[in-house]
Write an enzyme that holds these catalytic residues in place. Structure first.
Site, PDB file in Angstrom:
ATOM      1  N   ARG A  67     -45.151  30.608  15.034  1.00 48.23           N
ATOM      2  CA  ARG A  67     -44.254  31.708  15.392  1.00 48.23           C
ATOM      3  C   ARG A  67     -42.957  31.162  15.999  1.00 48.23           C
ATOM      4  O   ARG A  67     -41.865  31.622  15.695  1.00 48.23           O
ATOM      5  CB  ARG A  67     -44.972  32.628  16.390  1.00 48.23           C
ATOM      6  N   HIS A 111     -39.339  52.594  19.037  1.00 43.36           N
ATOM      7  CA  HIS A 111     -40.767  52.775  18.792  1.00 43.36           C
ATOM      8  C   HIS A 111     -41.030  54.273  18.604  1.00 43.36           C
ATOM      9  O   HIS A 111     -40.514  55.086  19.372  1.00 43.36           O
ATOM     10  CB  HIS A 111     -41.565  52.215  19.972  1.00 43.36           C
ATOM     11  N   ALA A 175     -35.488  62.202  14.964  1.00 45.36           N
ATOM     12  CA  ALA A 175     -35.093  61.968  16.364  1.00 45.36           C
ATOM     13  C   ALA A 175     -34.697  60.501  16.571  1.00 45.36           C
ATOM     14  O   ALA A 175     -33.740  60.200  17.294  1.00 45.36           O
ATOM     15  CB  ALA A 175     -36.227  62.360  17.304  1.00 45.36           C
TER      16      ALA A 175
HETATM   17  C1  GAR Z   1     -39.704  53.495  12.528  1.00 42.44           C
HETATM   18  O1  GAR Z   1     -40.440  54.675  12.687  1.00 42.44           O
HETATM   19  C2  GAR Z   1     -39.772  52.638  13.781  1.00 42.44           C
HETATM   20  O2  GAR Z   1     -39.783  53.387  14.963  1.00 42.44           O
HETATM   21  C3  GAR Z   1     -41.098  51.954  13.573  1.00 42.44           C
HETATM   22  O3  GAR Z   1     -41.112  51.624  12.211  1.00 42.44           O
HETATM   23  C4  GAR Z   1     -40.350  52.586  11.485  1.00 42.44           C
HETATM   24  C5  GAR Z   1     -39.307  51.847  10.658  1.00 42.44           C
HETATM   25  O4  GAR Z   1     -38.651  52.745   9.809  1.00 42.44           O
HETATM   26  N1  GAR Z   1     -41.230  50.801  14.408  1.00 42.44           N
HETATM   27  C6  GAR Z   1     -42.380  50.422  14.956  1.00 42.44           C
HETATM   28  O5  GAR Z   1     -43.431  50.994  14.788  1.00 42.44           O
HETATM   29  C7  GAR Z   1     -42.273  49.173  15.823  1.00 42.44           C
HETATM   30  N2  GAR Z   1     -43.405  49.064  16.683  1.00 42.44           N
HETATM   31  P1  GAR Z   1     -37.243  52.372   9.169  1.00 42.44           P
HETATM   32  O6  GAR Z   1     -37.428  51.010   8.487  1.00 42.44           O
HETATM   33  O7  GAR Z   1     -36.984  53.456   8.176  1.00 42.44           O
HETATM   34  O8  GAR Z   1     -36.228  52.323  10.257  1.00 42.44           O
END
Ligand code: GAR
Length: 202
Positions: A67, A111, A175
């Site tokens: 990592r 998140h 949102a």
């Molecule tokens: C979003 O809902 C974001 O909040 C979530 O992944 C999705 C990405 O969507 N992130 C997590 O769960 C991080 N822990 P996107 O690629 O359309 O922005």
């Protein structure tokens, strides 16, 4: 106006990235995106960046033994792009403590829940299983511990009877697209900063 040079890290479709691209496209917005980085070479978000004329970089974490080694390669790209700030937008990789400490106070995440509720994966399934009436989303400073760190902005979203993880996710996503640009604006204008382990609002 000097704009905050921001890198956005993604792993997938990049709809939050798009909300940030759109906001940064406004002449008076105090941040600009200098790099979109992905650990997934065919992430659709990279296409969104290219359409907007934003430099992109993709490095697969699979090409690294540790990592730390992957995070160092990513850090080199961020430095090369002269990034001053990082927005994680659906970046589905845990970050090493070394990387997070280096960027402490200059890295935020979105998140899809009202943290500290429902950390980790399958967030909307967790919310529905728990039977909550309200969920939402959170923009927070990143600290080494996953989905923790001081909150910058949150928005509540109702959970409707009959919601599935998908219908709730779609409502929460709307949102997310409001609060992420709003949080970046607050940060770039110096209206919030991280001090020790607390968000301080000016
Ligand atoms: C979003 O809902 C974001 O909040 C979530 O992944 C999705 C990405 O969507 N992130 C997590 O769960 C991080 N822990 P996107 O690629 O359309 O922005």
């Amino acid at each position: 106006m000097t704009k905050l040079k921001t890198a956005v890290l993604i792993s997938g479709r990049g709809s939050n990235l798009q909300a940030l691209i759109d906001a940064c496209g406004q002449p008076d917005f105090p941040a600009e995106i200098v790099l979109v980085f992905s650990n997934v070479a065919d992430a659709y978000g990279l296409e969104r960046a290219r359409k907007a004329g934003i430099p992109t970089a993709a490095i697969s974490h699979r090409d690294f033994a540790t990592r730390d080694a992957f995070d160092m390669a990513m850090d080199a790209k961020l430095t090369e792009a002269k990034a001053e700030f990082i927005c994680l937008a659906g970046f589905m990789r845990l970050l090493s403590a070394t990387f997070v400490r280096k960027w402490q106070g200059r890295i935020v995440n979105i998140h899809p829940s009202l943290l500290p509720a429902f950390k980790g994966m399958h967030v909307h399934e967790q919310a529905i299983a728990a039977g909550v009436k309200v969920s939402g989303c959170t923009v927070h400073y990143v600290i080494p511990e996953l989905d923790s760190g001081p909150t910058i902005l949150q928005e509540k979203v109702p959970v409707q009877p009959g919601d599935t993880a998908d219908t709730l996710a779609a409502r929460v996503l709307e949102a997310e697209h409001r609060i992420y640009p709003a949080a970046l604006k607050m940060i770039a204008e110096g209206r919030v900063r991280l001090e020790q382990d607390r968000a301080i609002f000016a």
